[in-house]
Scaffold this motif. Structure first.
Motif, mmCIF file in Angstrom:
data_model
loop_
_atom_site.group_PDB
_atom_site.id
_atom_site.type_symbol
_atom_site.label_atom_id
_atom_site.label_comp_id
_atom_site.label_asym_id
_atom_site.label_seq_id
_atom_site.Cartn_x
_atom_site.Cartn_y
_atom_site.Cartn_z
ATOM 1 N N THR A 67 -0.278 8.085 -1.050
ATOM 2 C CA THR A 67 0.337 6.812 -1.437
ATOM 3 C C THR A 67 -0.382 5.685 -0.721
ATOM 4 O O THR A 67 -1.174 5.916 0.198
ATOM 5 C CB THR A 67 1.829 6.784 -1.069
ATOM 6 O OG1 THR A 67 1.951 6.773 0.374
ATOM 7 C CG2 THR A 67 2.555 8.010 -1.624
ATOM 8 N N ARG A 68 -0.101 4.474 -1.131
ATOM 9 C CA ARG A 68 -0.758 3.321 -0.494
ATOM 10 C C ARG A 68 -0.368 3.171 0.968
ATOM 11 O O ARG A 68 -1.088 2.541 1.747
ATOM 12 C CB ARG A 68 -0.430 2.041 -1.265
ATOM 13 C CG ARG A 68 -1.071 1.984 -2.648
ATOM 14 C CD ARG A 68 -0.829 0.652 -3.325
ATOM 15 N NE ARG A 68 -1.348 0.650 -4.695
ATOM 16 C CZ ARG A 68 -2.588 0.264 -5.029
ATOM 17 N NH1 ARG A 68 -3.411 -0.149 -4.091
ATOM 18 N NH2 ARG A 68 -2.972 0.291 -6.290
ATOM 19 N N PHE A 73 -4.698 7.258 2.577
ATOM 20 C CA PHE A 73 -5.086 6.284 1.554
ATOM 21 C C PHE A 73 -6.521 5.790 1.776
ATOM 22 O O PHE A 73 -7.225 5.437 0.822
ATOM 23 C CB PHE A 73 -4.115 5.109 1.540
ATOM 24 C CG PHE A 73 -4.407 4.095 0.463
ATOM 25 C CD1 PHE A 73 -4.231 4.396 -0.883
ATOM 26 C CD2 PHE A 73 -4.893 2.837 0.800
ATOM 27 C CE1 PHE A 73 -4.515 3.472 -1.872
ATOM 28 C CE2 PHE A 73 -5.184 1.901 -0.183
ATOM 29 C CZ PHE A 73 -4.993 2.222 -1.522
ATOM 30 N N GLU A 130 -0.286 6.773 -8.834
ATOM 31 C CA GLU A 130 0.687 6.428 -7.791
ATOM 32 C C GLU A 130 2.090 6.250 -8.370
ATOM 33 O O GLU A 130 3.028 5.918 -7.635
ATOM 34 C CB GLU A 130 0.271 5.128 -7.083
ATOM 35 C CG GLU A 130 0.162 3.914 -7.978
ATOM 36 C CD GLU A 130 -0.189 2.654 -7.203
ATOM 37 O OE1 GLU A 130 0.139 2.572 -6.001
ATOM 38 O OE2 GLU A 130 -0.796 1.747 -7.808
#
Length: 411
Positions: A67-68, A73, A130
């Motif tokens: 995920t961000r 990331f 995402e």
């Protein structure tokens, strides 16, 4: 097979693989040019290789959703190749984010598409996910998978597009539907683990001038600190070539820290000089007291030969960990040893003894001594290393070779 016989065999290999043999080829009219290999399109629902995607023979297991906000990331890299069209229907740029290996293979495929169909470009419809649009454990969540078409959306081309993706080096290609091709790659970590013996790009060496130089900037002909003499004085040796040189790929390294504060990172199959657990901190080692072990087998309590600018001395390993870093460099010196980040290591990997590797690489060192270092700074695993590892697997006891060996893929 006895060592002299093996070295004799390798001498012939060295001649064939030397820079001299890569110079001028036969002139016009000598021999016949080989016809290009015919590419066979995939058929609908076919996948290559013919194993499940998340198996060792294909792209490998799912390692966890990125995920961000996750630490991983930073492993995702944007692809701004103008020869690729990214659908990006979410308008977030997510389809452009991918691992370095996925990016490399995608860029290679983009060139193949333009060459095969002039005026047509590669199109990515799905990249990193995402938003949870794919099934659980999909490699799209790690930036290791892409769904592709051609820019003209001509479905008659998709069977051949799948074949081109296989040829571009994707680790798994699936002609999944009439609407797109699914491609995926191994994780950069798993590819890194298959490397032979290297140091990361941020490692440094000491030149004969006393200056420090990044190993990524090192060039054949440079003279670097390779070891220390019996009196503790520095011994410098010329860099002849690189046994592996890859500035971009992420690799997995074993990171060693000593009580003297020295820190060095090596791939697991690289050879490192150590003394036993009962070594005397700071004392100069007696001749023959040091032995070589794979970096992946080094243990806290063992001692390595280090220096902070003065004579070489023993320092105990206090911590062993693992890190991921970009770039992999394996310089070969005439001496066969090199001091990296203040720690002395072998230039060799994959075989369990430094002396054996040093003998086996003698023909290559001799060739570069005769011919100079022209052509000795190319990227990738040196062909002599590949042939040597192949011969080693065929002729030596398997117990003498590291299970990871030399990189066998095309990264």
């Amino acid at each position: 097979m006895q060592l002299p016989t093996l070295v004799t065999c390798l001498a012939g290999c060295a001649f064939l693989l030397s820079p001299l043999s890569e110079g001028c080829g036969p002139g016009k009219g000598h021999g016949r040019r080989r016809a290009p290999r015919k590419l066979v399109p995939l058929i609908l629902k076919q996948f290559s290789p013919n194993v499940a995607e998340q198996t060792l023979g294909a792209s490998g297991k799912f390692e966890g959703k990125i995920t961000r906000n996750s630490e991983r990331f930073k492993e995702l890299i944007p692809n701004y190749n103008p020869d690729i069209i990214f659908k990006d229907e979410e308008n977030t740029g997510a389809d452009r984010l991918m691992t370095q290996r996925c990016k490399d293979k995608l860029n290679s495929l983009a060139i193949s598409v333009m060459n095969h169909w002039p005026g047509v470009r590669l199109r990515v419809t799905e990249g990193w996910d995402e938003d949870g649009h794919h099934s659980t454990n999909s490699l799209h969540y790690e930036g290791r998978a892409v769904d592709i078409t051609t820019s003209d959306r001509d479905r008659e081309k998709y069977a051949m597009l799948a074949r081109l993706a296989v040829e571009a080096g994707f680790d798994w290609v699936h002609y999944e539907s009439r609407a797109h091709i699914h491609c995926s790659v191994k994780s950069d970590h798993s590819v890194a683990a298959k490397s032979g013996g290297c140091f990361p790009g941020d490692a440094s060496v000491t030149l004969d001038s006393g200056a420090q130089k990044s190993i990524s900037d090192l060039r054949p002909g440079d003279r670097v600190l390779a070891s220390w003499g019996g009196d503790g004085g520095p011994v410098f040796s010329e860099v002849l070539t690189f046994l592996d040189r890859d500035p971009t790929t992420l690799r997995l390294f074993v990171a060693l820290q000593t009580e003297a504060g020295a820190r060095v990172s090596l791939t697991a199959a690289h050879l490192l000089f150590v003394s036993g657990r009962n070594c005397s901190e700071g004392a100069a080692p007696a001749p023959g007291a040091l032995r070589t072990v794979y970096a992946g087998d080094a243990q806290p309590g063992q001692c390595v030969l280090v220096s902070d600018g003065g004579p070489g001395r023993l320092s105990r390993i206090s911590r062993v960990s693992v890190r991921v870093s970009r770039g992999a460099f394996a310089p070969l010196t005439r001496q066969g040893t090199i001091v990296v980040d203040g720690v002395m290591a072998s230039c060799y990997a994959a075989v369990d003894q430094h002396w054996l590797a040093h003998w086996a690489f003698a023909p290559l060192r001799l060739v570069y001594s005769w011919a100079g270092n022209a052509g000795g700074n190319r990227a990738g695993v040196h062909r002599y290393s590949r042939v040597l590892h192949w011969l080693g697997r065929a002729l030596l006891d398997p117990g003498r070779l590291h299970p990871l060996g030399v990189a066998q893929d095309d990264t």
